[in-house]
Every structure is written in structure tokens, then in C-alpha cells.
Design a protein around this motif. Structure first.
Motif, PDB file in Angstrom:
ATOM      1  N   GLU B  61       0.836  -1.204   0.000  1.00  6.96           N
ATOM      2  CA  GLU B  61       0.000   0.000   0.000  1.00  6.96           C
ATOM      3  C   GLU B  61       0.871   1.255   0.000  1.00  6.96           C
ATOM      4  OE1 GLU B  61      -0.935  -2.114   3.270  1.00  6.96           O
ATOM      5  OE2 GLU B  61      -1.140  -3.345   1.493  1.00  6.96           O
ATOM      6  N   GLU B  62       2.099   1.128   0.474  1.00  2.51           N
ATOM      7  CA  GLU B  62       2.998   2.279   0.572  1.00  2.51           C
ATOM      8  C   GLU B  62       4.122   2.118  -0.438  1.00  2.51           C
ATOM      9  OE1 GLU B  62       2.814   4.934   2.246  1.00  2.51           O
ATOM     10  OE2 GLU B  62       1.288   4.586   3.761  1.00  2.51           O
ATOM     11  N   ARG B  63       3.764   2.016  -1.699  1.00  2.00           N
ATOM     12  CA  ARG B  63       4.794   1.647  -2.659  1.00  2.00           C
ATOM     13  C   ARG B  63       5.723   2.798  -3.020  1.00  2.00           C
ATOM     14  NH1 ARG B  63       1.474  -0.662  -7.450  1.00  2.00           N
ATOM     15  NH2 ARG B  63       0.711  -1.948  -5.765  1.00  2.00           N
ATOM     16  N   ARG B  64       5.379   3.987  -2.620  1.00  2.00           N
ATOM     17  CA  ARG B  64       6.286   5.097  -2.900  1.00  2.00           C
ATOM     18  C   ARG B  64       7.294   5.302  -1.772  1.00  2.00           C
ATOM     19  NH1 ARG B  64       4.773   9.159  -6.409  1.00  2.00           N
ATOM     20  NH2 ARG B  64       5.180  10.840  -4.972  1.00  2.00           N
ATOM     21  N   ARG B  65       7.056   4.612  -0.666  1.00  2.00           N
ATOM     22  CA  ARG B  65       7.890   4.888   0.497  1.00  2.00           C
ATOM     23  C   ARG B  65       8.834   3.733   0.793  1.00  2.00           C
ATOM     24  NH1 ARG B  65       3.663   7.650   4.594  1.00  2.00           N
ATOM     25  NH2 ARG B  65       3.927   9.759   3.821  1.00  2.00           N
ATOM     26  N   TYR B  86      11.233   7.968   6.958  1.00  2.00           N
ATOM     27  CA  TYR B  86      10.083   7.231   6.427  1.00  2.00           C
ATOM     28  C   TYR B  86       9.050   8.191   5.855  1.00  2.00           C
ATOM     29  CZ  TYR B  86       5.859   4.513   6.172  1.00  2.00           C
ATOM     30  OH  TYR B  86       4.717   3.924   5.716  1.00  2.00           O
ATOM     31  N   ARG B  87       8.700   9.178   6.667  1.00  2.00           N
ATOM     32  CA  ARG B  87       7.648  10.099   6.246  1.00  2.00           C
ATOM     33  C   ARG B  87       8.057  10.891   5.014  1.00  2.00           C
ATOM     34  NH1 ARG B  87       4.082  11.485  10.466  1.00  2.00           N
ATOM     35  NH2 ARG B  87       3.163  12.921   8.979  1.00  2.00           N
ATOM     36  N   THR B  88       9.342  11.196   4.900  1.00  2.00           N
ATOM     37  CA  THR B  88       9.785  12.032   3.786  1.00  2.00           C
ATOM     38  C   THR B  88      10.423  11.210   2.675  1.00  2.00           C
ATOM     39  OG1 THR B  88      11.861  12.391   4.926  1.00  2.00           O
ATOM     40  CG2 THR B  88      10.171  14.049   5.226  1.00  2.00           C
ATOM     41  N   SER B  89      10.325   9.878   2.774  1.00  2.00           N
ATOM     42  CA  SER B  89      11.063   9.064   1.804  1.00  2.00           C
ATOM     43  C   SER B  89      10.442   9.107   0.411  1.00  2.00           C
ATOM     44  CB  SER B  89      11.129   7.626   2.292  1.00  2.00           C
ATOM     45  OG  SER B  89       9.852   7.082   2.365  1.00  2.00           O
ATOM     46  N   TYR B  90       9.197   9.565   0.347  1.00  2.00           N
ATOM     47  CA  TYR B  90       8.556   9.605  -0.981  1.00  2.00           C
ATOM     48  C   TYR B  90       8.965  10.830  -1.789  1.00  2.00           C
ATOM     49  CZ  TYR B  90       5.540  13.310   0.586  1.00  2.00           C
ATOM     50  OH  TYR B  90       5.072  14.522   1.035  1.00  2.00           O
ATOM     51  N   LYS B  91       9.632  11.782  -1.147  1.00  2.00           N
ATOM     52  CA  LYS B  91       9.911  13.037  -1.842  1.00  2.00           C
ATOM     53  C   LYS B  91      10.964  12.833  -2.921  1.00  2.00           C
ATOM     54  CE  LYS B  91       8.447  15.879   1.879  1.00  2.00           C
ATOM     55  NZ  LYS B  91       8.280  17.240   2.253  1.00  2.00           N
ATOM     56  N   PRO B  92      10.681  13.266  -4.126  1.00  2.00           N
ATOM     57  CA  PRO B  92      11.660  13.065  -5.209  1.00  2.00           C
ATOM     58  C   PRO B  92      12.774  14.099  -5.113  1.00  2.00           C
ATOM     59  CG  PRO B  92       9.697  14.092  -6.063  1.00  2.00           C
ATOM     60  CD  PRO B  92       9.429  13.866  -4.615  1.00  2.00           C
ATOM     61  N   ASP B  93      13.524  14.013  -4.033  1.00  2.00           N
ATOM     62  CA  ASP B  93      14.502  15.059  -3.763  1.00  2.00           C
ATOM     63  C   ASP B  93      15.854  14.473  -3.338  1.00  2.00           C
ATOM     64  OD1 ASP B  93      15.184  17.734  -3.605  1.00  2.00           O
ATOM     65  OD2 ASP B  93      14.769  17.826  -1.459  1.00  2.00           O
ATOM     66  N   TYR B  94      16.039  13.158  -3.545  1.00  2.00           N
ATOM     67  CA  TYR B  94      17.280  12.534  -3.082  1.00  2.00           C
ATOM     68  C   TYR B  94      18.191  12.262  -4.271  1.00  2.00           C
ATOM     69  CZ  TYR B  94      14.737  11.853   1.246  1.00  2.00           C
ATOM     70  OH  TYR B  94      14.034  12.068   2.394  1.00  2.00           O
ATOM     71  N   LYS B  95      19.473  12.348  -3.977  1.00  2.00           N
ATOM     72  CA  LYS B  95      20.461  12.056  -5.015  1.00  2.00           C
ATOM     73  C   LYS B  95      21.479  11.084  -4.460  1.00  2.00           C
ATOM     74  CE  LYS B  95      21.581  16.294  -6.134  1.00  2.00           C
ATOM     75  NZ  LYS B  95      22.168  17.464  -6.789  1.00  2.00           N
TER      76      LYS B  95
END
Lengths: 214, 195
Positions: B61-65, B86-95
Motif C-alpha cells: 500500500e505504501e509503494r512510494r515509500r 520514512y515520512r519524507t522518503s517519498y519526496k523526489p529530492d534525493y540524489k
């Protein structure tokens, strides 16, 4: 008619635009024609951004300090007020308590007098009621005795006609000699014909409707 | 396959990069030991990066995280504890930092913090009108007249705070005061008298 002057000097505009009138409700999805529209970001120069950031940060720090100062002052004032009032209030409470006790005792005495009077009246009423009931019971008993004695008298009178072993034979003989027949017949006119074996004389006009002997 | 056409929808974003799962899911051993960077934190002059320590996948259910634990270095300071993302892991902001740049990044942070320390003040002077108001107010209430017109400053708590709040008898390196202060970009105030 409205005069020209009143139109010119009006304080409220003639056409009032309402911002919500042409807005879509929040739950309606993006319009088809606007799906691929990417709104432009406002362009803020770096200098301005830095200056605004500094000013806003300054403002927030200042306001936090002021708010904290007044909050602490409020708490301090509240505490002093409470501590000052607590000594006063204790004395006042003691006085109030004494006053209340005195008043309560006065009320109690008054109520006690009223209660005594009421009790006397109640006892009197109870006595009369009990007496009345006792009289009623007595009367009832006397009546019952009288009724019973009357019944006895009646039965004694009747006992002369009872069938006893001595006159049993005579009674049987008498019964055999006089048989009683309770059968009867009724014709359509309601005439009663007693007895099983009674001969019926048919009336001439209603020959067919007569005679329904059982 | 024909060339894919990218069509943008919605608003522009400040994020730059991929979500954590996009990075971690395609790496050997789920990228444990590798270093990732959040591009939003690259605006600071000091280096900020995170070293992946542990990775846990999430239900369907949490496939973006994805739930990962990292050793976080924020603005040149290493956090003492592991940080869970965890809460912010979906943000497309990691490199993901390439392996040949890792050593350089790690070397840029020394054991002792070597950036200039900023000490924040504990007190601030009152604004002029407030001073006058308080003097009058105290007179009215019959309290003693205030002589020290300073009030304590509150700072919001943050585990990532870089600036330090001064101890009771310490001299702060920055001073806050009521008023405009020195402008960050004086070119905006050209022709305006600053007093």
C-alpha cells in the motif's frame, strides 16, 4: 425614479463582483483545457529574497520575544493575585461558615416546632381513623352473626320436609306414583305442548306447520 | 520505441532528484553503505549528506515509500544518533553520490566542527513604545520602576540547530535589535535614508 445625482454620489459600486461567483468548487478536478498548464512562479531577485528573509526572521524573533514577555507577565500577575486573595478568602470563608451555621440552627429550631405541631395533628387523625375502623369491623361481625342465625332458622323450618331413612319408602312410592315429564314441544306460533305422549289437536288452518314432537 | 514525450502537469517544484525507493531499490544490497544527499539541503555552505545504514521495505500500500536509517550529517555536524527516514522518503529530492566522490565528501567534514560558531543572544531590547507603555503601566499599578528594558528571546526547538544559544554569562556573536537593522542587500535601499 432615481435621480442622476444619487447615482453619482452613491457610496456602493453599482456592480459588485464576487470572487467566488466564477470559481470552481474545490472538489471539481482541473478543467480539461488547464490540465497541462504549468503556472509560472513569481520571480524574486536574490537580493530581494535575502532582504525579505532577513526582515521576516527579525520580525518573528521580535514578536516571539514580546509575546513571551507578556505571557510571563500575565502568569506572574495571576499568581500574585491568587496568593493575595487566598489569605483574604480564608478569613472571609470562616466568617461565611459561621454565618451559615447560625442561620442553619435557626432554621432547624423553627422546623422542629412546626414538626411537633404537625405530629400532634397526625396522631389525632390516626386515632380517629383507627376507632372508625374498629367500629366498622364490629358492625360487620354483628351483621354476619344475625345473617347466620336467620339462615339457621330457615334451614330448621325446611328440615321438616327432608327425606329421612324413616320416610324413604314413602317418598319413593310417592315419586313412582307421580312421574314428572319435563319434555315439551313448540309449534311455529310458540305454543308449548307439555309431555312426551300428549295428543296434539291440529288447528285447521295450519295443518302442515304443526306437530314437531321430539 | 519512439521517443517519449514528457508532459508536465500541475505546479513546478523545488525538488530535484529521485525518491528514496527509486535509488535504494536499484542498488546492490539496497544501497547499504552508500551516501545520499537531499538536494534541498545543498543550499547551505556546509556539506550535508546521509550514509545509509539499514533499509526496510514497506507493504504494497505504501509503494512510494521506504523505511531507512541513516547516519546524518547536517551542515557539517554529524548527528549522534541514527535518523529514520520514512515520512519524507517519498519526496523526489534525493540524489545518490557516486562512489568516487564519497571519499571527498566524507573528508570535507572533520571530527571537530570547524565552521565559525554563531552564538545567539538571550535577550532583546524592548521596542520604544513598549518601554513607554510599561513605565506608565507600572506607575499606574504602583510597582517599582523598571530600569532594565530587555526581555528574553524564545527560540524554536530543532534537533538540526546549527546556531547555539548563549549561556547566561556569554557574549553572543550576533545581536538582535528592534528596528530595521543592517540591510542584507543595500542596493534595494538606494536613496532611502537609513537611520
Amino acid at each position: 425614479m432615481l435621480s442622476q445625482n444619487s447615482l453619482l454620489k452613491r457610496t456602493w459600486p453599482m456592480v459588485v463582483q464576487c470572487a467566488e461567483a466564477h470559481r470552481k468548487p474545490r472538489w471539481v478536478p482541473v478543467a480539461k483545457s488547464k490540465v497541462f498548464r504549468v503556472p509560472k512562479r513569481p520571480v524574486v531577485s536574490e537580493e530581494e529574497r535575502l532582504e525579505l528573509l532577513r526582515l521576516h526572521n527579525n520580525y518573528k524573533t521580535q514578536m516571539r520575544a514580546i509575546r513571551r514577555f507578556y505571557h510571563e507577565e500575565m502568569i506572574k500577575e495571576k499568581q500574585t493575585r491568587e496568593s493575595a486573595s487566598s489569605e483574604m478568602s480564608q478569613r472571609l470563608e470562616a466568617e461565611e461558615w459561621a454565618r451559615c451555621v447560625e442561620l442553619n440552627e435557626k432554621w432547624n429550631a423553627q422546623v422542629a416546632i412546626e414538626r411537633e405541631e404537625r405530629r400532634k395533628v397526625e396522631v389525632n387523625q390516626l386515632e380517629t381513623y383507627a376507632l372508625k375502623r374498629m367500629q366498622a369491623v364490629d358492625e360487620k361481625r354483628v351483621q354476619a352473626i344475625a345473617k347466620a342465625s336467620e339462615e339457621i332458622k330457615r334451614q330448621k323450618e325446611l328440615s321438616s320436609t327432608f327425606i329421612t331413612p324413616e320416610n324413604l319408602e314413602a317418598a319413593i312410592d310417592h315419586a313412582l306414583a307421580n312421574p314428572t315429564d319435563y319434555n315439551f314441544a313448540i309449534d311455529l306460533k310458540g305454543n308449548k305442548y307439555l309431555g312426551r305422549d300428549t295428543q296434539i289437536t291440529k288447528p285447521k288452518e295450519a295443518a302442515s306447520s304443526a306437530s314437531a314432537t321430539a | 520505441m519512439a521517443s517519449t514525450v514528457i508532459k508536465y502537469v500541475g505546479r513546478t517544484t523545488d525538488f530535484k532528484g529521485k525518491t528514496l525507493w527509486e535509488i535504494v531499490g536499484s542498488l546492490k544490497n539496497q544501497g547499504v553503505g552508500r551516501i545520499i544527499v537531499r538536494s534541498v539541503f545543498e543550499r547551505y555552505p556546509e556539506p550535508s549528506f546521509m550514509k545509509i545504514v539499514k533499509v526496510e521495505t514497506c507493504p504494497d500500500e505504501e509503494r512510494r515509500r521506504v523505511r531507512i536509517w541513516v547516519e546524518k550529517t547536517f551542515r557539517g555536524r554529524k548527528m549522534p544518533n541514527l535518523t529514520e527516514i520514512y515520512r519524507t522518503s517519498y519526496k523526489p529530492d534525493y540524489k545518490l553520490v557516486p562512489k568516487n566522490e564519497e571519499a571527498q565528501l566524507l573528508a570535507s567534514v572533520k571530527e571537530v566542527h570547524h565552521f565559525p560558531e554563531v552564538i545567539l543572544p538571550r535577550n532583546i531590547e524592548m521596542p520604544p513604545l513598549m518601554k513607554k507603555f510599561i513605565i506608565k503601566d507600572h506607575e499606574k499599578k504602583g510597582l517599582e520602576v523598571m530600569t532594565d528594558f530587555t526581555m528574553p528571546i524564545t527560540y524554536n526547538y530543532s534537533p538540526n540547530r546549527v546556531k547555539r544559544i548563549a549561556k547566561p554569562d556569554e557574549k553572543p556573536t550576533v545581536q538582535f535589535s528592534m528596528g530595521l537593522g543592517t540591510p542584507a542587500s543595500p542596493s534595494l535601499y538606494e536613496g532611502v535614508p537609513l537611520s
